[in-house]
Every structure is written in structure tokens, then in C-alpha cells.
Design a protein around this motif. Sequence first.
Motif, short mmCIF file in Angstrom:
data_model
loop_
_atom_site.label_atom_id
_atom_site.label_comp_id
_atom_site.label_asym_id
_atom_site.label_seq_id
_atom_site.Cartn_x
_atom_site.Cartn_y
_atom_site.Cartn_z
N LEU E 43 0.83 -1.21 0.00
CA LEU E 43 0.00 0.00 0.00
C LEU E 43 0.86 1.26 0.00
O LEU E 43 2.04 1.23 0.39
CB LEU E 43 -0.92 -0.02 1.23
N ASP E 44 0.28 2.39 -0.40
CA ASP E 44 1.00 3.67 -0.41
C ASP E 44 0.93 4.32 0.98
O ASP E 44 0.45 3.72 1.94
CB ASP E 44 0.45 4.59 -1.51
N ALA E 45 1.42 5.55 1.07
CA ALA E 45 1.49 6.23 2.37
C ALA E 45 0.12 6.45 2.99
O ALA E 45 -0.01 6.57 4.22
CB ALA E 45 2.21 7.58 2.19
N ASN E 46 -0.93 6.49 2.17
CA ASN E 46 -2.30 6.65 2.68
C ASN E 46 -2.95 5.31 3.04
O ASN E 46 -4.13 5.28 3.37
CB ASN E 46 -3.18 7.35 1.65
N ASN E 47 -2.22 4.24 2.91
CA ASN E 47 -2.76 2.88 3.11
C ASN E 47 -3.78 2.51 2.03
O ASN E 47 -4.73 1.78 2.27
CB ASN E 47 -3.39 2.74 4.50
N THR E 48 -3.55 3.01 0.82
CA THR E 48 -4.45 2.67 -0.29
C THR E 48 -3.67 2.10 -1.47
O THR E 48 -2.45 2.31 -1.59
CB THR E 48 -5.22 3.92 -0.80
N VAL E 49 -4.38 1.39 -2.32
CA VAL E 49 -3.84 0.93 -3.60
C VAL E 49 -3.77 2.09 -4.56
O VAL E 49 -2.82 2.25 -5.33
CB VAL E 49 -4.73 -0.20 -4.18
N VAL E 50 -4.81 2.91 -4.52
CA VAL E 50 -4.94 4.06 -5.40
C VAL E 50 -5.99 4.96 -4.78
O VAL E 50 -6.86 4.49 -4.04
CB VAL E 50 -5.35 3.61 -6.82
N ASP E 51 -5.93 6.24 -5.04
CA ASP E 51 -6.98 7.17 -4.62
C ASP E 51 -8.26 6.71 -5.33
O ASP E 51 -8.39 6.83 -6.55
CB ASP E 51 -6.59 8.59 -5.03
N ILE E 52 -9.20 6.17 -4.56
CA ILE E 52 -10.36 5.55 -5.17
C ILE E 52 -11.20 6.56 -5.96
O ILE E 52 -11.81 6.23 -6.97
CB ILE E 52 -11.20 4.82 -4.09
N GLY E 53 -11.19 7.80 -5.52
CA GLY E 53 -11.94 8.83 -6.24
C GLY E 53 -11.34 9.06 -7.62
O GLY E 53 -12.04 9.17 -8.62
N ARG E 54 -10.00 9.12 -7.66
CA ARG E 54 -9.34 9.31 -8.97
C ARG E 54 -9.52 8.08 -9.85
O ARG E 54 -9.69 8.20 -11.07
CB ARG E 54 -7.85 9.61 -8.79
N ALA E 55 -9.45 6.89 -9.25
CA ALA E 55 -9.62 5.67 -10.04
C ALA E 55 -11.03 5.66 -10.65
O ALA E 55 -11.19 5.38 -11.85
CB ALA E 55 -9.41 4.45 -9.16
N ALA E 56 -12.03 5.97 -9.84
CA ALA E 56 -13.40 5.99 -10.35
C ALA E 56 -13.56 7.06 -11.42
O ALA E 56 -14.24 6.85 -12.43
CB ALA E 56 -14.38 6.23 -9.20
N GLY E 97 -2.96 3.53 -20.12
CA GLY E 97 -2.38 4.73 -20.71
C GLY E 97 -2.54 5.94 -19.80
O GLY E 97 -1.60 6.73 -19.61
N ARG E 98 -3.71 6.08 -19.21
CA ARG E 98 -3.95 7.19 -18.30
C ARG E 98 -3.07 7.08 -17.05
O ARG E 98 -2.56 8.09 -16.54
CB ARG E 98 -5.42 7.24 -17.90
N ILE E 99 -2.91 5.87 -16.54
CA ILE E 99 -2.06 5.68 -15.36
C ILE E 99 -0.62 6.09 -15.69
O ILE E 99 0.01 6.85 -14.94
CB ILE E 99 -2.11 4.21 -14.88
N ARG E 100 -0.11 5.60 -16.84
CA ARG E 100 1.27 5.94 -17.22
C ARG E 100 1.45 7.43 -17.45
O ARG E 100 2.52 7.98 -17.23
CB ARG E 100 1.67 5.17 -18.48
N ALA E 101 0.36 8.10 -17.88
CA ALA E 101 0.42 9.55 -18.10
C ALA E 101 0.27 10.33 -16.81
O ALA E 101 0.28 11.56 -16.81
CB ALA E 101 -0.67 9.96 -19.10
N GLY E 102 0.09 9.60 -15.68
CA GLY E 102 0.06 10.28 -14.38
C GLY E 102 -1.31 10.69 -13.88
O GLY E 102 -1.42 11.36 -12.84
N ALA E 103 -2.37 10.27 -14.58
CA ALA E 103 -3.71 10.74 -14.23
C ALA E 103 -4.17 10.30 -12.85
O ALA E 103 -5.05 10.91 -12.25
CB ALA E 103 -4.72 10.27 -15.28
N MET E 104 -3.58 9.22 -12.32
CA MET E 104 -3.98 8.76 -10.98
C MET E 104 -2.90 9.06 -9.94
O MET E 104 -2.96 8.53 -8.83
CB MET E 104 -4.29 7.26 -11.01
N GLY E 105 -1.93 9.88 -10.32
CA GLY E 105 -0.89 10.25 -9.36
C GLY E 105 0.36 9.41 -9.52
O GLY E 105 0.34 8.36 -10.17
N ASP E 106 1.45 9.88 -8.90
CA ASP E 106 2.72 9.18 -9.01
C ASP E 106 2.65 7.79 -8.38
O ASP E 106 3.24 6.83 -8.88
CB ASP E 106 3.83 9.98 -8.31
N GLY E 107 1.93 7.68 -7.27
CA GLY E 107 1.85 6.40 -6.57
C GLY E 107 1.26 5.31 -7.45
O GLY E 107 1.64 4.14 -7.36
N ALA E 108 0.34 5.72 -8.33
CA ALA E 108 -0.33 4.72 -9.18
C ALA E 108 0.65 4.04 -10.11
O ALA E 108 0.36 2.95 -10.63
CB ALA E 108 -1.46 5.38 -9.96
#
Lengths: 132, 132, 132, 132, 132, 132
Positions: E43-56, E97-108
Motif C-alpha cells: 500500500l501507499d502512504a495513505n494505506n491505499t492501492v490508489v486514490d479511489i476517487g481518482r480511479a473511479a 495509458g492514463r495511469i502511465r500519463a500520471g492521471a492517478m498520481g505518481d503512486g499509481a
Amino acid sequence: MFSVTVRDHMMIAHSLRGEAFGRAQRLHGATYVVDATFRRPALDANNTVVDIGRAAGELHAVLTELSYRNLDDDAELAGVNTTTEALAQVVADRLAGRIRAGAMGDGALEMAAITVTLHESHIAWASYERAL
Amino acid sequence: MFSVTVRDHMMIAHSLRGEAFGRAQRLHGATYVVDATFRRPALDANNTVVDIGRAAGELHAVLTELSYRNLDDDAELAGVNTTTEALAQVVADRLAGRIRAGAMGDGALEMAAITVTLHESHIAWASYERAL
Amino acid sequence: MFSVTVRDHMMIAHSLRGEAFGRAQRLHGATYVVDATFRRPALDANNTVVDIGRAAGELHAVLTELSYRNLDDDAELAGVNTTTEALAQVVADRLAGRIRAGAMGDGALEMAAITVTLHESHIAWASYERAL
Amino acid sequence: MFSVTVRDHMMIAHSLRGEAFGRAQRLHGATYVVDATFRRPALDANNTVVDIGRAAGELHAVLTELSYRNLDDDAELAGVNTTTEALAQVVADRLAGRIRAGAMGDGALEMAAITVTLHESHIAWASYERAL
Amino acid sequence: MFSVTVRDHMMIAHSLRGEAFGRAQRLHGATYVVDATFRRPALDANNTVVDIGRAAGELHAVLTELSYRNLDDDAELAGVNTTTEALAQVVADRLAGRIRAGAMGDGALEMAAITVTLHESHIAWASYERAL
Amino acid sequence: MFSVTVRDHMMIAHSLRGEAFGRAQRLHGATYVVDATFRRPALDANNTVVDIGRAAGELHAVLTELSYRNLDDDAELAGVNTTTEALAQVVADRLAGRIRAGAMGDGALEMAAITVTLHESHIAWASYERAL
């Protein structure tokens, strides 16, 4: 009779008052998956019960007022034992108020009734049905 | 009108009598996922339709009488063609008997009706609704 | 590879720490419908992955420790940001501890892995998988 | 009152007419998971509401007439704005016609009502209920 | 291994090419209920896999590009036989593609894999899983 | 990796052998809602994992051999303790045999694996996964 149902959800904290509730007297919480059903004897000019986008929008607005809160601290619910049944009524009454205020359009005033169902888990849910 | 529903299940063997049932005339079985809905025009002093723990407990007791059995050998069902519809009535009537006997408390006597739904698969289910 | 899954649920209050959580930083709550999956390369002498009654019982015991609580006040979770992902790990690790302590029988020690999934709503869930 | 429900589905293309539909004015499509509920005050000699095999068969026949088509080109739907609500009525009326024509047997003529529900997604569905 | 899944849907028209598709060679449509699962070993520093709001949000953006369209006319899908399997890959690749482009943040960028499942009805669904 | 899943069901009677099964040692029954998942690293010329109609047909044929029977009297299962886990393997192995025999076409021979999941209730299910 026609009906349309839209589904959304809210996540709240609360505690219940009364010995019958056992451990649920402690501060805990729930996700309520919420179904709002709108009933109408005949369709409108668009062949719909209600503009589904507006219905979903109004349901979301009502749930946003309640969600991500500790309902024990909500002034508008002061004195209310916030059981699933009681919250179904709160959501239905607030939707009814919005309909009467015109938030879903003039056609929505011809709706006959609404039912709100709150699913509290995979094994329990509660509903409240009222006329409009 | 308010309602509360609790879900449980039972697993039984049985056979059905009548040509219309085709291969289901052979001894076979089913999991019935059972929803019991309790209806009441106004909430009790706890803001509930019924103590949900007691409702779930009574439903479980009724299903335990039937579950893990071959219903063809159940003396209380002798002569009953145990279709999903008929079993929904058996469960509803037994729940009604328990309510009248006070098993869910005095408040439960003010319930207006119960509906029992038996899901026999992902593509078929049956219900029986009765007054209390 | 064989697996068996049992489902139960818990209802908790909590708050999340970190700007990314937006309104979920406030005290709120959730129902988590919890699926625990047990994996094993070959079946035991009873042709099972695990005694399903014992598996369901241990899952229920783990969830009872957490349910009907405000997790912000749970000493064992002090310092843990109780996201759905993190709680899936808590449940899985506690189940693993019980398995290693023999709570599901000697056969259960031959299980290869467990996965715990927490459904937080009809549109979001999280899982944690670990070896045993 | 007894009921039996059978589930099937259809996959269609269509467009909706009217500004209220926004992007759904464009040619798009839907899977409708369809539930047909048959109601009857008393069971027949077989202890059923209807021969479930025949009910499922007639529902499938009605859906086959509509499925894998562009409803904008369906002559029988010319001039119909094919909303989920309107399609629920089309399916219910066609089922009622088949029942009256005897397709589900003489006993089916004693059914009181049918309800058809079309699920268009995991967050929206519509129903039409009519007497028989 | 941790995972988070978010659910959304799209409604499209299309036709399939090839005799094997039978009646689905005709212009028809589908609602796809879409589950996007994001996997990560820690998990990341927030204890998440990904910011669920950004993923959605990113899933919704990808589905909006496809929804309420006739995919037979979509220039980006020219020459693609848009089976459920193929569309699962389209959605997964666009999310990647969106993940690689940074749309979900660096952690993603530390996510290991994504799986996209498209449910086309209550009895059929397809998935595509890929590394990131 | 791609996958396609089709869902069907079977209804059987049986009893389980072994003290661990408690009341399930008695003759009882179950509805198993059955999901068969077919996996393949690359799609075929039609952009599919398998012809979904043929896959559904073969699954239905396998389930028809088992459904509406008392499995305790099935000669092919003599000596098999028919737990949900064991039946998942029976269904998967029979599907694999049909695939190898060409029942789903030559392309199906390129499938990598199949998983069969049997849902025995809303709170328990079991799976078996095997290579092809």
C-alpha cells in the motif's frame, strides 16, 4: 402502474438508543445502498416516469446531506433514533419535498408515490413507502 | 407503510408430483435463499418495524425445521406438493404463528402483513404475501 | 487449485487521515460485506478445503472483534489508517493467526493462501491475498 | 397472494427522442435483464402459480422478438419512444396477449396481474404492472 | 497482494462480424457493467492501492468516450470486432495509458496490474488482465 | 490474459459422509449456481476466447447430466463425497473432456485453463481451477 428506480449509497456513523439494539447502541456505522422508486399511473410526454438524470441527481443531493457524517451530531436528526426504517423515511420525505418544490420538473408532480429502500447488509434491508 | 426484510437460506431434497414438472418429478433438491418481509403502517417506540434480531432468529428457527431434510419424508408436509410457491406459504404461515404466539414481542402484533420470497436459482423465485 | 469462500459482514465507524480522502476524513461509517476465500491444492479426507462451519465461525469471530465499534478508538488499530484495503489485511492476518493456532483443525494447516475481500458499497471493494 | 418470477434478458440498440435524454438521443444500446412476475390469489391443482417452464418459454419468446435488433427500425414500435418504462409495458402487454391466447394453459387465465421489470444497469431499472 | 475495484457502466450499440455470432451479427446493443481492478503488492502512504476517487474518475472518463455510441461508427475502433473480450482490453489499455500519463498520481505508477471485467448480462461476462 | 464466464445452474439431492458435516449427513439438496470461466492468453480470429454459445451449450449439457437427480444414486459418482468443492471438480473435468474432444471447436484447444465455481447459497461458494 409504472415505476422507475435509481440506486445510490451513503456511508454514515451513528448509534441506536434502546436496549433492544444490543451492541448497536455503541457508536458504529453503515453503508446504506439506497434504492428510490418513483411510481406513476401513466407516462409523461417523453414516455418516462421521471427524467432519470434529475431523479438520480436529487437522490444524490439528499444522500450527500447525510453521508460521511456522524448522524448522532446532525442537528436536523436531533431526537431521532436513526434506525434503517427511520432513515428510509427521512430520505423519502426529503425527496418528496424536493419533488413538490419542482426540482424534478412539473411532470414529476403527477407521480403517485415513492418508495425508499435502504440495504444495510447482504441480509437485511428496510423500506418506507409514501404517497406524493 | 414501513417494511423490514431479513434474508436466510435452507437446503432441502424433495420431488414434485404432476406431469407438468417433467424431470423435477425425480428426487432432487434446492437451496432456497429466503427473504421474509415484515410490514407495519407505523414504527414502534424504538423506531423499528420489529426487533431485527428477533425477526432473524424466528426466521432461522422456521428454516431449521425444514433444512437438511428430504421434504418427501416430512410428516407435517404429507400430501403437500412442495413447490416453491407452496413452501413460501409454509414459511409465511409458520412465521405468522410465531408472531401471534408472541415470539417477536407484543409490538410485533401490530404488523400488518408479511411476505416470504424463496429464490430457487438466479433465474426463478416465488413469493407468498399474507395479512397478520 | 480448490477454494471455498464464506461471506459475513461487519458495521463500523471510523475516519480516514489524509487530504486525499476528502469528506471521508470526517467520522462516518461503513458496512463491509466480507468474503473470506481459503485455497488449497488438494482436498482433505472429507473432500473439503476446510470444514465450512469452522471457517464461517472463525470469520464471524474475527468480525465480531471489529463490528459495532468506532475503529478510531480501537487500541489494536492505533496508528492504522483503516482504509478498506488495510482492513482487508487486518481480517486476513487475524484469520491466518487463528488457522496457525489450529482453530480450523490440523487439515487447515495445509491451506496455501487466503483472500479477504471487503465490499464497501455496490460500486467499490478491496481485497488482500496472502500465503499461509 | 402468490407470485412467481422468471428472469431472462435481451440486448437491443435504439435511440431516444427528446432533449431530456441528452447523449441517449444518439444511437446506443442496452442489455435489459428482464423479470416477469405472475400473480395469483390461489394456487392451481399442481400448487403452482403457473407452469414455470411455460412461463419462462413465453417470456423468452417475447424477448426473442425484440432482442438483437435496432428498435428504431422495428415496424411494430414505430412512433414509440422506447424508454425502459415503455419497453416494460411492451413486454408485459405481449405476455398478457399470450396468456389470454392460452399459451400458458387454461390455469394461467386465473392469474390476477403481471409485473415486468427491466434492469438497464446496476443502478437503474423500471417496471410496469398490469391486471390480466 | 492488494487490490481495489470500482464499478461503473456504459451503454453502446454495435454489431459483430463472423458467422459464429449468429443473430448478434445484426446491429444490437449492450449495457456493460464494468469492474476495474487495480493491483499492487504494497500500500501507499495513505494505506491505499490508489486514490479511489481518482480511479473511479478515470474509469468514468474512459467509459464516457465509448458510451451512448454506435461502436460500428467509432473511428478509433475501426476494424476491431468489438466483442466483450475485445472491449475489456480496450478499456484496460486506455486505463493503463492514463495511469502511465500520471492521471492517478505518481503512486499509481507502482501498481502491478489491472483487470477489467465487462458484464454483458446476468449470465455472461468477460475479463482482460494486463501488467502495468 | 483473457477470460469469458457463463452462468447456469443445477438442482440436486445428496447426502455427505463424515461427522464434520453434521446435519448435512442427512439427505438434503442444493441449487448450485454454476460459473464456468474459460481462460486464454490471446483471442481467436473472431476476437473471442470461445464461441460463447457453444460454451454455454456444453456447460448446460454437463449440468443436465447431474441436475434433477439424487447424486447418492449416480453410478458415476459412486464413492465420491459430493461436497461443493468435489462437484466443482467434476464439472470442470467434464468440461475439459468435452473441450479436448472438440465440442467447442478447434480454437478452444488453445485455452489455457478453466475455473468452475459453484454457489451453494448467498453466503458460501467453492471453486476448482485446472489447466487444459
